[in-house]
Every structure is written in structure tokens, then in C-alpha cells.
Design a protein around this motif. Structure first.
Motif, mmCIF file in Angstrom:
data_model
loop_
_atom_site.group_PDB
_atom_site.id
_atom_site.type_symbol
_atom_site.label_atom_id
_atom_site.label_comp_id
_atom_site.label_asym_id
_atom_site.label_seq_id
_atom_site.Cartn_x
_atom_site.Cartn_y
_atom_site.Cartn_z
ATOM 1 N N SER A 127 0.833 -1.209 0.000
ATOM 2 C CA SER A 127 0.000 0.000 0.000
ATOM 3 C C SER A 127 0.862 1.252 0.000
ATOM 4 C CB SER A 127 -0.929 -0.001 1.219
ATOM 5 O OG SER A 127 -0.190 -0.079 2.421
ATOM 6 N N VAL A 134 -0.256 4.966 -14.532
ATOM 7 C CA VAL A 134 0.675 3.918 -14.095
ATOM 8 C C VAL A 134 0.266 2.603 -14.736
ATOM 9 C CG1 VAL A 134 1.598 2.615 -12.142
ATOM 10 C CG2 VAL A 134 1.175 5.066 -11.907
ATOM 11 N N LYS A 137 1.764 6.718 -6.906
ATOM 12 C CA LYS A 137 0.722 7.716 -7.152
ATOM 13 C C LYS A 137 1.261 9.125 -6.995
ATOM 14 C CE LYS A 137 -4.034 8.840 -5.837
ATOM 15 N NZ LYS A 137 -5.181 8.446 -4.959
ATOM 16 N N GLU A 138 2.130 9.337 -6.017
ATOM 17 C CA GLU A 138 2.689 10.666 -5.748
ATOM 18 C C GLU A 138 3.966 10.926 -6.520
ATOM 19 O OE1 GLU A 138 3.069 10.745 -1.513
ATOM 20 O OE2 GLU A 138 0.893 10.807 -1.164
ATOM 21 N N ARG A 139 4.358 9.973 -7.395
ATOM 22 C CA ARG A 139 5.547 10.101 -8.245
ATOM 23 C C ARG A 139 6.842 10.209 -7.424
ATOM 24 N NH1 ARG A 139 1.863 8.743 -11.161
ATOM 25 N NH2 ARG A 139 1.484 9.518 -13.265
ATOM 26 N N VAL A 172 -1.904 -2.828 -9.372
ATOM 27 C CA VAL A 172 -1.930 -1.374 -9.267
ATOM 28 C C VAL A 172 -3.050 -0.823 -10.142
ATOM 29 C CG1 VAL A 172 -0.635 0.745 -9.690
ATOM 30 C CG2 VAL A 172 0.532 -1.263 -8.798
ATOM 31 N N GLN A 173 -3.836 0.080 -9.590
ATOM 32 C CA GLN A 173 -4.899 0.744 -10.333
ATOM 33 C C GLN A 173 -4.785 2.243 -10.100
ATOM 34 O OE1 GLN A 173 -8.463 -1.218 -8.914
ATOM 35 N NE2 GLN A 173 -8.321 -2.826 -10.463
ATOM 36 N N ILE A 174 -3.841 2.857 -10.814
ATOM 37 C CA ILE A 174 -3.559 4.285 -10.688
ATOM 38 C C ILE A 174 -3.503 4.882 -12.090
ATOM 39 C CG2 ILE A 174 -1.935 6.036 -9.837
ATOM 40 C CD1 ILE A 174 -0.820 3.937 -7.923
ATOM 41 N N ASP A 175 -4.174 6.013 -12.282
ATOM 42 C CA ASP A 175 -4.107 6.688 -13.571
ATOM 43 C C ASP A 175 -2.662 7.056 -13.890
ATOM 44 O OD1 ASP A 175 -6.829 6.553 -13.871
ATOM 45 O OD2 ASP A 175 -7.209 8.568 -13.084
ATOM 46 N N ASN A 197 2.309 1.651 -3.452
ATOM 47 C CA ASN A 197 1.232 2.177 -4.280
ATOM 48 C C ASN A 197 1.135 3.696 -4.141
ATOM 49 O OD1 ASN A 197 -1.209 1.132 -5.936
ATOM 50 N ND2 ASN A 197 -2.121 2.606 -4.527
ATOM 51 N N ARG A 198 1.269 4.173 -2.911
ATOM 52 C CA ARG A 198 1.204 5.622 -2.654
ATOM 53 C C ARG A 198 2.416 6.339 -3.248
ATOM 54 N NH1 ARG A 198 0.372 5.193 2.192
ATOM 55 N NH2 ARG A 198 2.415 5.575 3.106
ATOM 56 N N ASN A 249 5.643 4.429 -13.984
ATOM 57 C CA ASN A 249 4.974 5.663 -14.367
ATOM 58 C C ASN A 249 5.156 5.964 -15.854
ATOM 59 O OD1 ASN A 249 4.155 6.264 -11.719
ATOM 60 N ND2 ASN A 249 6.119 7.200 -11.243
#
Length: 305
Positions: free
Chosen positions: A130, A155, A137-139, A150-153, A133-134, A275
Motif C-alpha cells: 500500500s 501507471v 501515485k505521488e511520483r 496497481v490501479q492508478i491513472d 502504491n502511494r 509511471n
């Protein structure tokens, strides 16, 4: 204003002659004259005083000369850096990985990758899935290895290696080396990863398929890493569930016991995620291809105890 114009300007200023500048630049004299004329038109000012016998800088030309020299040097420095990166002589990879990958698998794989590309700097952060994953998401990282999809726009991800959770017990425990019935597990305290971790989700899902839940165990001890679980089990605080990769060495050295439970295999994927799909840097794409070459990774990881 472009680099060709500035390079022509510098050579004419140095040689005080269009023909000599053209020879140095391996251009025709008319081509050099065209570059100077274009530069003067862009700047709307004359840079040279021209006569039949000599070419001299105007006041504007003298002001431009040191600036142009710095710009051309910086341009060639940037080109050299990009050429190095294109040939993977340099670069920086910021990686995030779950403990099974970050503590056991990646150190060996990163070492082999650095042998091929010693100029690439690699930074590795280890945390729960988790948390990785964060970071994605925050690059904060450009690539992650997790035990959950992973389900992140922005990525992309794909399965990498298979792993499974292993039941462990102290070496003196009567279950060491045995096959244990699922319901008998509930008599023991269970040492397991924290809520939200990938391995915890895998365990909860498979227990549920056998109509078991963590609340039915005699006790639950939640710890934040595989190694802390192994240490707690060795100390007799309960039975544990850890990644098979992380416990192989302790099993081989008889530092920890292992047992099986029919119907519980706890198999799961480790996932690669990165990414900027389709536009990631050369270092990222090269390292990703390296990890996905299972002939290489299999050979490097086969001899992990």
C-alpha cells in the motif's frame, strides 16, 4: 536564434574571416554568411563591421560573444549528457518495493544490472504494498514492485514473479515438518503482516475460502516486516505467515520450522508497475526489460537459499 547561428558567429569572431570560419565549420562560405545574416535579422542589430580587408565585432557583437560561448558550451554539455543517457551510461532509478522483493530479490538483481550499466544510480525504498502504491501515485518512485495489482491513472503494471506465503513455526514446535488440519490452526496465535499489506490480503482471502477468519485464532500479532515475523516466531510468540522468498535461508539453516496446511497455498503474483507508460526514461525501460527477462532473473535467483 539557434545553435548553428551562434556557432557560426563564434567562429567568424575568432578567425575574423568568413572563409576561415567556413573551413573550421566544414561549411561553405555562403552558408556561414547566411547564418550570420539570419542571426543579425533575428536580433535586429549588426554584429560585425565588414570591409574588404577585415571583419570586426561591433559593440553588440562584443556583448554577445561571451554569452554565445556559454550557450554553445552548455548546449554541447547537454547533448553529451543525453548521449550518455541514450547509451545508458548514466541515469537515476528511484524504486519502491514490498519487503519480499526489496529485501531479498532486488539487491541481487540490482547488482547484476549495475554490472552492465555502472553509471546508473539506483535508489530503493522498501515498504508495504500500500505504501509502494502511494509512492507511485505521488511520483516519489518511477517503478514499484508490489504484491497487489496497481490501479492508478498514468501507471501501468504487469505480473512479474510468483510467490507464496509459507507457514512457519519454531524448530521445537510439534508442527515443524508436519501437515496440519486447517481448524487446528485456530489453537495458535498467528504472527502476520499489518492490515493493508499484500500478504495480509492474500491470507485473509484464502482463509475466507475455508470459512476461517483471523478473528478465530487464539491471538493475532501484527508486525511490519517479514523479518520481524520470523524473529517473533523463533521467539515462540506464535506461528507465522511470510513470503517464501524471505524465509528460505532460515529454513535451509534450520533456524525456523515450516509446515503445510491442505487447501491453503497462498500463491500470489509480485507485480511490476511504472509511471508514464510509453514515455518512461531509458533507464526505467531498460531495467524493466531486464527484470522481465525470466532467463536472467531465474538464473540470478535460483541459488537463493
Amino acid at each position: 536564434m539557434n545553435i548553428k547561428q551562434l556557432e557560426a558567429f563564434l567562429q567568424v569572431a575568432r578567425h575574423k574571416n568568413f572563409t576561415k570560419a567556413a573551413v573550421h565549420l566544414m561549411m561553405s562560405q555562403p552558408a556561414v554568411s547566411f547564418q550570420i545574416k539570419s542571426l543579425e535579422e533575428d536580433l535586429q542589430i549588426n554584429l560585425f563591421e565588414r570591409s574588404e580587408k577585415k571583419v570586426a565585432l561591433t559593440e553588440a557583437g562584443r556583448l554577445l560573444y561571451p554569452v554565445a560561448m556559454q550557450m554553445v558550451r552548455q548546449y554541447h554539455k547537454i547533448r553529451a549528457s543525453l548521449d550518455d543517457l541514450r547509451n545508458l551510461k548514466t541515469g537515476h532509478l528511484q524504486l519502491g518495493a514490498c519487503p519480499a522483493a526489496g529485501e531479498i530479490l532486488l539487491p541481487r538483481l540490482i547488482g547484476a544490472f549495475r554490472e552492465q550499466y555502472p553509471g546508473v544510480k539506483i535508489s530503493l525504498q522498501v515498504g508495504g504494498s500500500s505504501q509502494v502504491n502511494r509512492w507511485l501515485k505521488e511520483r516519489d518512485v518511477v517503478m514499484g514492485i508490489l504484491s497487489i495489482p496497481v490501479q492508478i491513472d498514468g501507471v501501468e503494471g504487469q505480473p512479474w514473479l510468483r510467490d507464496h506465503l509459507a507457514f512457519i513455526a519454531p524448530t521445537w514446535h510439534p508442527w515443524n515438518g508436519a501437515e496440519v488440519k486447517p481448524n487446528d490452526l485456530l489453537r495458535e496465535s498467528l504472527v502476520i503482516r499489518e492490515t493493508g499489506s499484500g500478504s495480509r490480503q492474500v491470507a485473509e482471502q484464502q482463509f475466507l475460502e475455508l470459512n476461517l477468519s483471523l478473528e478465530q485464532f487464539a491471538g493475532i500479532l501484527e508486525l511490519g516486516s517479514n523479518q520481524s515475523i520470523i524473529n517473533a516466531v523463533r521467539a515462540g510468540l506464535g506461528i507465522g505467515l511470510v513470503s517464501s522468498w524471505t524465509v528460505r535461508d532460515d529454513i535451509a539453516r534450520n533456524n525456523i520450522g515450516v509446515f503445510t496446511v491442505p487447501g491453503l497455498t497462498f500463491e500470489y503474483n509480485l507485480y511490476l508497475a511504472w509511471n508514464q507508460p510509453g514515455a518512461e526514461g531509458l533507464a526505467v525501460s531498460t531495467f524493466r526489460r531486464f527484470l522481465l527477462n525470466h532467463e536472467i532473473t531465474g538464473r540470478l535467483l535460483d541459488d537463493i537459499s
